[in-house]
Write an enzyme that holds these catalytic residues in place. Structure first.
Site, PDB file in Angstrom:
ATOM      1  N   ASP B 136       0.856  -1.195   0.000  1.00  0.00           N
ATOM      2  CA  ASP B 136       0.000   0.000   0.000  1.00  0.00           C
ATOM      3  C   ASP B 136       0.891   1.243   0.000  1.00  0.00           C
ATOM      4  O   ASP B 136       1.904   1.290   0.715  1.00  0.00           O
ATOM      5  CB  ASP B 136      -0.903  -0.014   1.243  1.00  0.00           C
ATOM      6  CG  ASP B 136      -1.962   1.061   1.196  1.00  0.00           C
ATOM      7  OD1 ASP B 136      -3.066   0.778   0.696  1.00  0.00           O
ATOM      8  OD2 ASP B 136      -1.676   2.198   1.643  1.00  0.00           O
ATOM      9  N   ASN B 144      -2.488  12.883  -3.039  1.00  0.00           N
ATOM     10  CA  ASN B 144      -3.635  13.278  -3.862  1.00  0.00           C
ATOM     11  C   ASN B 144      -4.154  14.653  -3.478  1.00  0.00           C
ATOM     12  O   ASN B 144      -4.428  15.494  -4.336  1.00  0.00           O
ATOM     13  CB  ASN B 144      -4.768  12.256  -3.685  1.00  0.00           C
ATOM     14  CG  ASN B 144      -4.880  11.346  -4.905  1.00  0.00           C
ATOM     15  OD1 ASN B 144      -4.363  11.664  -5.959  1.00  0.00           O
ATOM     16  ND2 ASN B 144      -5.557  10.229  -4.740  1.00  0.00           N
ATOM     17  N   HIS B 149      -5.073  15.046  -8.185  1.00  0.00           N
ATOM     18  CA  HIS B 149      -5.297  13.664  -8.627  1.00  0.00           C
ATOM     19  C   HIS B 149      -4.404  13.260  -9.796  1.00  0.00           C
ATOM     20  O   HIS B 149      -3.996  12.101  -9.901  1.00  0.00           O
ATOM     21  CB  HIS B 149      -6.766  13.449  -9.000  1.00  0.00           C
ATOM     22  CG  HIS B 149      -7.639  13.320  -7.790  1.00  0.00           C
ATOM     23  ND1 HIS B 149      -7.741  12.151  -7.083  1.00  0.00           N
ATOM     24  CD2 HIS B 149      -8.409  14.224  -7.148  1.00  0.00           C
ATOM     25  CE1 HIS B 149      -8.556  12.330  -6.055  1.00  0.00           C
ATOM     26  NE2 HIS B 149      -8.970  13.595  -6.074  1.00  0.00           N
ATOM     27  N   GLU B 179      -4.950   2.252  -4.017  1.00  0.00           N
ATOM     28  CA  GLU B 179      -3.487   2.394  -3.982  1.00  0.00           C
ATOM     29  C   GLU B 179      -2.842   1.124  -3.420  1.00  0.00           C
ATOM     30  O   GLU B 179      -1.752   1.152  -2.870  1.00  0.00           O
ATOM     31  CB  GLU B 179      -3.077   3.629  -3.170  1.00  0.00           C
ATOM     32  CG  GLU B 179      -3.395   3.571  -1.677  1.00  0.00           C
ATOM     33  CD  GLU B 179      -4.718   4.259  -1.305  1.00  0.00           C
ATOM     34  OE1 GLU B 179      -5.627   4.304  -2.175  1.00  0.00           O
ATOM     35  OE2 GLU B 179      -4.839   4.735  -0.169  1.00  0.00           O
TER      36      GLU B 179
END
Lengths: 127, 273
Positions: B136, B144, B149, B179
């Protein structure tokens, strides 16, 4: 002679042959179970039109996938147009395709190969 | 010596000279009959020639017709082959779309699930083993939120490429969620898989900041576990998730291997951002 109208299905194109305007429109995919059943009425219609109407004929196509027997039927129709053209009748074909699927345009080119009558192939988004 | 004139001329000369004699009438009759027969023979020959010519023409038109048919069939076959290859390519493209993630180009969750089932079947047949790691991106939400984004997408793409290029030949890496990436290490026990996961973590750390838009230094946390038939796939995925949760809790940017006795009392299936 009447107009010929056949609805589009998942496996067969829409066919719309208009006697007064002399335009045949075909759109969609063509891999019918029985291609003879689908195409014979159209072949008969073209034959009658070329013999009786004595007016120009335009074949306006937007076909995507054709199975082998549909290819054969289309070539028969192009042959009829070629013969009529040889006898001085005014016939033409126009094949529209989506540029996103360029190979459909290349295939139209294969069909065009033996035709000496006007046969245009164009990106439908540009017209 | 002068050449002898043709028979016809000689007979005609004779017939001109001795008119009135008995043999003259007989010869004259014979000569007439001869001339008639000759004309008949010529006519028959001419008709026969015409028939022969007509037959030859007919044969030629059959040959031409046949040749035309053959050409037509060749053309049908050629066009048909091209339609088929078009469908084949389309099918391949659709397969790729349905099994791969559009943004990163990595296999998607569906593809990975099939791959996991395949590994399980291989294990049952051949007694092989495999481990998985759930990775992760740390603080992805922050990337973000702060950089936008588009930047987040670029980070995902770059990390995906980094993970993919550090896989061994038979390993797989899929985009598992937003993610999250799931790594599959065939023929690896937990310790070997942890070493490979560590390699991934370091590879990500070594990404030059310049390669990341906005000079960000993304890191990843990984949770590793080995599959066993007794626990099943769902449990193995839960364990990887729990180990990842611990990696996050212990400060991120690290690899944690699942240990049963240390299973923390966190809700299963949750991951920290």
């Amino acid at each position: 002679m009447k107009n010929l109208q056949i609805q589009r299905t998942n496996s067969s194109p829409s066919i719309d042959a208009d006697w007064d305007s002399g335009i045949i429109r075909m759109q969609g995919d063509s891999y019918p179970e029985n291609s003879f059943e689908l195409f014979q009425p159209l072949i008969d219609w073209v034959d009658t039109y070329l013999r009786e109407a004595k007016r120009p004929l335009l074949l306006d196509l937007e076909l995507l996938y054709l199975n082998t027997s549909s290819i054969r039927a289309m070539m028969d129709i192009f042959d009829m147009l070629e013969e009529a053209h040889g006898q001085g009748q005014s016939v033409a074909a126009r094949w529209s395709y989506d540029a996103a699927n360029e190979r459909v345009g290349q295939l139209a080119d294969e069909f065009k190969e033996d035709c000496s009558f006007p046969f245009t192939i164009h990106d439908k988004n540009l017209s | 010596m002068s050449p002898v004139p043709p028979l016809e001329e000689r007979i005609e000369a004779l017939l001109r000279t001795a008119v009135g004699s008995e043999w003259h009438a007989t010869l004259s009759e014979l000569y007439d009959r001869y001339r008639t027969q000759e004309r008949l023979l010529e006519r028959i020959t001419r008709i026969s020639d015409l028939f022969q010519q007509a037959e030859r023409d007919r044969g030629r038109s059959y040959a031409e017709k046949l040749e035309r048919k053959v050409r037509q069939i060749e053309k049908i076959v050629r066009i048909s082959d091209r339609y088929q290859s078009m469908l084949h390519d389309l099918n391949e493209r659709l397969t790729n779309i349905s099994t791969h993630d559009e943004l990163t180009g990595l296999p998607n969750r569906r593809f990975m699930q099939e791959k996991l089932q395949y590994e399980i079947a291989r294990m049952e047949r051949h007694g092989t083993r495999f481990s998985i790691a759930l990775a992760d991106i740390d603080h992805f939400k922050r990337i973000n939120d702060s950089a936008g984004h588009a930047c987040g997408d670029a980070v995902l793409q770059q990390l995906a490429e980094c993970l993919r290029s550090n896989l061994r030949e038979y390993d797989s890496c899929a985009r598992w969620g937003g993610e999250e990436f799931l790594l599959l290490f065939p023929d690896c026990d937990q310790e070997q898989a942890a070493r490979l996961a560590e390699r991934m973590r370091l590879a990500v750390r070594q990404l030059a900041p310049a390669q990341i838009p906005g000079s960000l230094y993304p890191t990843i946390s990984l949770g590793v576990t080995e599959y066993s038939p007794s626990k099943g796939l769902d449990q193995a995925l839960r364990e990887a998730d729990l180990a990842l949760y611990r990696a996050k809790a212990e400060g991120r940017d690290r690899v944690v291997t699942y240990r049963e006795e240390k299973a923390p009392d966190t809700p299963a299936g949750n991951t920290l951002p």
